[in-house]
Design a protein around this motif. Structure first.
Motif, PDB file in Angstrom:
ATOM      1  N   UNK A 484     -28.909  28.326  16.671  1.00  0.00           N
ATOM      2  CA  UNK A 484     -30.111  27.665  17.194  1.00  0.00           C
ATOM      3  C   UNK A 484     -29.782  26.320  17.824  1.00  0.00           C
ATOM      4  N   UNK A 485     -28.847  25.576  17.200  1.00  0.00           N
ATOM      5  CA  UNK A 485     -28.476  24.263  17.741  1.00  0.00           C
ATOM      6  C   UNK A 485     -27.940  24.395  19.160  1.00  0.00           C
ATOM      7  N   UNK A 486     -27.059  25.366  19.393  1.00  0.00           N
ATOM      8  CA  UNK A 486     -26.493  25.564  20.732  1.00  0.00           C
ATOM      9  C   UNK A 486     -27.564  26.089  21.687  1.00  0.00           C
ATOM     10  N   UNK A 487     -28.418  26.956  21.209  1.00  0.00           N
ATOM     11  CA  UNK A 487     -29.496  27.509  22.050  1.00  0.00           C
ATOM     12  C   UNK A 487     -30.427  26.405  22.523  1.00  0.00           C
ATOM     13  N   UNK A 488     -30.819  25.509  21.624  1.00  0.00           N
ATOM     14  CA  UNK A 488     -31.678  24.385  22.020  1.00  0.00           C
ATOM     15  C   UNK A 488     -30.932  23.466  22.989  1.00  0.00           C
ATOM     16  N   UNK A 489     -29.642  23.214  22.702  1.00  0.00           N
ATOM     17  CA  UNK A 489     -28.885  22.275  23.523  1.00  0.00           C
ATOM     18  C   UNK A 489     -28.719  22.781  24.952  1.00  0.00           C
ATOM     19  N   UNK A 490     -28.628  24.089  25.127  1.00  0.00           N
ATOM     20  CA  UNK A 490     -28.461  24.665  26.467  1.00  0.00           C
ATOM     21  C   UNK A 490     -29.794  24.940  27.155  1.00  0.00           C
ATOM     22  N   UNK A 491     -30.884  24.423  26.597  1.00  0.00           N
ATOM     23  CA  UNK A 491     -32.187  24.637  27.231  1.00  0.00           C
ATOM     24  C   UNK A 491     -32.636  26.082  27.166  1.00  0.00           C
ATOM     25  N   UNK A 492     -32.333  26.785  26.036  1.00  0.00           N
ATOM     26  CA  UNK A 492     -32.737  28.167  25.789  1.00  0.00           C
ATOM     27  C   UNK A 492     -32.042  29.144  26.739  1.00  0.00           C
ATOM     28  N   UNK A 493     -30.884  28.758  27.291  1.00  0.00           N
ATOM     29  CA  UNK A 493     -30.115  29.623  28.186  1.00  0.00           C
ATOM     30  C   UNK A 493     -29.243  30.545  27.326  1.00  0.00           C
ATOM     31  N   UNK A 494     -29.660  31.803  27.207  1.00  0.00           N
ATOM     32  CA  UNK A 494     -28.961  32.742  26.326  1.00  0.00           C
ATOM     33  C   UNK A 494     -27.523  32.956  26.788  1.00  0.00           C
ATOM     34  N   UNK A 495     -27.312  33.103  28.085  1.00  0.00           N
ATOM     35  CA  UNK A 495     -25.973  33.372  28.596  1.00  0.00           C
ATOM     36  C   UNK A 495     -25.020  32.215  28.297  1.00  0.00           C
ATOM     37  N   UNK A 496     -25.444  30.988  28.598  1.00  0.00           N
ATOM     38  CA  UNK A 496     -24.586  29.827  28.352  1.00  0.00           C
ATOM     39  C   UNK A 496     -24.373  29.610  26.862  1.00  0.00           C
ATOM     40  N   UNK A 497     -25.446  29.769  26.063  1.00  0.00           N
ATOM     41  CA  UNK A 497     -25.304  29.589  24.619  1.00  0.00           C
ATOM     42  C   UNK A 497     -24.335  30.617  24.041  1.00  0.00           C
ATOM     43  N   UNK A 498     -24.423  31.861  24.496  1.00  0.00           N
ATOM     44  CA  UNK A 498     -23.509  32.895  24.011  1.00  0.00           C
ATOM     45  C   UNK A 498     -22.070  32.573  24.395  1.00  0.00           C
ATOM     46  N   UNK A 499     -21.875  32.021  25.603  1.00  0.00           N
ATOM     47  CA  UNK A 499     -20.525  31.649  26.028  1.00  0.00           C
ATOM     48  C   UNK A 499     -19.930  30.590  25.113  1.00  0.00           C
ATOM     49  N   UNK A 500     -20.745  29.573  24.778  1.00  0.00           N
ATOM     50  CA  UNK A 500     -20.238  28.503  23.911  1.00  0.00           C
ATOM     51  C   UNK A 500     -19.969  29.015  22.494  1.00  0.00           C
ATOM     52  N   UNK A 501     -20.787  29.958  22.049  1.00  0.00           N
ATOM     53  CA  UNK A 501     -20.622  30.479  20.692  1.00  0.00           C
ATOM     54  C   UNK A 501     -19.578  31.590  20.618  1.00  0.00           C
ATOM     55  N   UNK A 502     -19.065  31.992  21.785  1.00  0.00           N
ATOM     56  CA  UNK A 502     -18.052  33.053  21.863  1.00  0.00           C
ATOM     57  C   UNK A 502     -18.582  34.363  21.296  1.00  0.00           C
ATOM     58  N   UNK A 503     -19.829  34.686  21.654  1.00  0.00           N
ATOM     59  CA  UNK A 503     -20.424  35.964  21.246  1.00  0.00           C
ATOM     60  C   UNK A 503     -21.050  36.623  22.479  1.00  0.00           C
ATOM     61  N   UNK A 504     -21.404  37.906  22.353  1.00  0.00           N
ATOM     62  CA  UNK A 504     -22.086  38.618  23.435  1.00  0.00           C
ATOM     63  C   UNK A 504     -23.537  38.152  23.497  1.00  0.00           C
ATOM     64  N   UNK A 505     -24.147  38.051  24.693  1.00  0.00           N
ATOM     65  CA  UNK A 505     -25.548  37.647  24.788  1.00  0.00           C
ATOM     66  C   UNK A 505     -26.478  38.500  23.918  1.00  0.00           C
ATOM     67  N   UNK A 506     -26.190  39.817  23.792  1.00  0.00           N
ATOM     68  CA  UNK A 506     -27.044  40.652  22.931  1.00  0.00           C
ATOM     69  C   UNK A 506     -26.950  40.237  21.470  1.00  0.00           C
TER      70      UNK A 506
END
Length: 544
Positions: A484-506
């Protein structure tokens, strides 16, 4: 009966020099005098010992009632300071109105002990054996250092100066006819001049001195003769340095060996020199701590530090990333650098944090520029150290001494903001931001931190679905909170948040779905989203 001061035939004795004589354990200063340079001429015991028409009397209020009337009457009869049998903060207003200092005996100190201490101090200081802001010297220390300097000079075939970490000359050998102009200037001035300190810093020699365990050689250059210098250490702590300069002829071939031996012999003497200054250091540290944390009588603290009420001051906080390595010396080097750059700077160290109180003169804007220049130099000094832990430098606003706690608080917030910005930049793969700044440089981050600190008690006392989510997830490792912290920080951008978390967007979408399904928190509801965003920021304990 009272006794006359030795100052009649010697140096004027100020109250500050008198208090510097003792170690701070016998007398406690409750209220500073109106005049910063108040002179003490005599000690009186009891109100009846006050003589009409005299001034500069320090009264030991033996047998007097601890009431405001006693303080006012003592001032009327010429007392400049009153020592009470026990501390009574309620008498401070009366003392201020009367313009006198107010002191109290420490617990366990009798009147006879206090009187003997003050009489000894008055005699000793008045005889000119101690400077206004310094404690009484150890009679053994200076001669021993001087003898060491003379003996080493004979071995190395040159001139010797022994200096402390503030580059003050503690001892020196005799000056020969071939002594260069710089050596004469240093000895006559009692310390290395500022222009020379700046030159040593620019050349890197000063930094090498504080970090190198061996003798450093500086070849002759124009009118400047060959020099050798070695740091004097007690374990890892730097106590001072010994300098050898060619005095009309080349230094002895084995001069470096003799200098290393001298450094070992000088260590206990410089430790003794440090202990000689411990009384004043004790009082200064207590006053500095009170001023920076807003505790006690702030005007009295400022007086104890020798600060005028309207002097421009700013606090700089330096915080080191917990090193995990006992050999990290980044903060030690900062202390040595600030001692050379601005002697007299208040330095308070607590673990991995330093607080520096930089006082100046003149306009606030001029002092602000001077502080920024000092911070740039400190940042450069610590950044050049190999394998040193990261150090963040936060600059507080320029204030008067009584507002130093506010400058200290803001400087600490700037450090927190710098640390958080660096963590976010590294997580996003962006370049590392600057590690030094003032409030303007961190923008809205400062106010966000203040708001988070204010709302934390409200959050911790609350309950509901968001609280349940955060507490349960943290107990299980905190994966959802980090997501959630990364999701909020990226402005709810699932693709960018997934990239930073090293996981698939799904995978990220699945985790966000669990927020609603398992805990009943609706991410489409603006209030729930705001509360969750605050909760995620508050999930970690506040940085001190």
């Amino acid at each position: 009966m009272g006794e006359e001061s030795a100052s009649a035939g010697g140096a004027a004795v100020t109250l500050r020099s008198l208090l510097a004589f003792e170690d701070g354990h016998a007398l406690r200063l409750l209220c500073a005098p109106a005049a910063p340079g108040t002179v003490v001429r005599r000690i009186a015991v009891g109100l009846d010992d006050l003589r009409p028409g005299q001034e500069g009397v320090l009264l030991l209020a033996v047998g007097a009632a601890p009431v405001a009337g006693t303080v006012r009457e003592a001032a009327r009869r010429g007392a400049c300071a009153v020592v009470l049998g026990e501390a009574d903060e309620g008498l401070v207003p009366a003392a201020r109105d009367a313009g006198v200092a107010l002191l109290a005996r420490a617990e366990g100190t009798g009147w006879a002990e206090a009187a003997a201490l003050l009489r000894s101090a008055l005699s000793y200081v008045g005889a000119g054996r101690v400077e206004d802001a310094g404690p009484p010297p150890d009679p053994e220390a200076a001669p021993s250092l001087a003898v060491l300097a003379a003996r080493v000079a004979a071995y190395v075939k040159g001139s010797i100066t022994i200096e402390d970490t503030r580059l003050r000359v503690l001892a020196h050998s005799a000056t020969g006819p071939g002594a260069d102009a710089l050596r004469r200037t240093v000895i006559l001035g009692g310390r290395v001049p500022d222009w020379r300190v700046a030159e040593l810093r620019r050349s890197g020699l000063l930094r090498a001195l504080w970090t190198s365990p061996d003798v450093i050689h500086r070849p002759a250059d124009g009118d400047s003769p060959e020099r050798l210098v070695v740091a004097v250490r007690s374990g890892r702590e730097v106590l001072g340095s010994i300098w050898a300069a060619a005095d009309g002829a080349a230094l002895a071939p084995d001069a470096a060996r003799h200098l290393r031996t001298a450094a070992g012999l000088a260590a206990p003497l410089l430790v003794r020199e440090r202990l000689r200054e411990s009384g004043t250091a004790h009082r200064r540290e207590a006053a500095l701590r009170g001023l920076l944390h807003g505790l006690g009588d702030l005007r009295t603290h400022a007086w104890s530090l020798g600060l005028s009420p309207d002097a421009p001051c700013a606090v700089v906080v330096a915080e080191r990333r917990p090193a995990g390595r006992s050999q990290d010396r980044s903060l030690d080097v900062l202390v040595l650098e600030i001692s050379a750059l601005r002697p007299g700077t208040g330095v308070l160290r607590d673990g991995d944090r330093l607080a520096l109180l930089l006082a100046g003169e003149g306009a606030a804007a001029d002092h602000e520029r001077a502080v920024r220049a000092v911070v740039r130099d400190l940042d450069a000094a610590v950044s050049s150290l190999p394998d040193a832990a990261a150090v963040w430098l936060g600059v507080g606003p320029v204030v008067v001494p009584e507002e130093a706690a506010w400058s200290h608080e803001r400087a600490g917030l700037v450090v927190r903001a710098l640390r958080e910005r660096e963590a976010r930049a590294l997580a996003a793969g962006r370049p590392r931001p600057l590690r030094s700044s003032d409030a303007a440089g961190v923008g809205a981050s400062l106010e966000v931190l203040r708001l988070l600190d204010a709302v934390r008690p409200v959050w911790e006392s609350g309950a509901g679905p968001v609280h349940d989510l955060v507490r349960a997830d943290l107990a299980g490792g905190g994966e959802l909170v980090r997501t959630l912290a990364v999701w909020f920080e990226t402005g709810h951008d699932v693709t960018e948040a997934a990239r930073r978390l090293l996981v698939h967007p799904n995978t990220l979408r699945y985790r966000l779905g669990r927020v609603r399904e398992r805990y009943g928190v609706d991410l489409d509801d603006p209030d729930s989203r705001l509360l969750l965003a605050l909760a995620v920021r508050l999930a970690a304990p506040p940085a001190s």
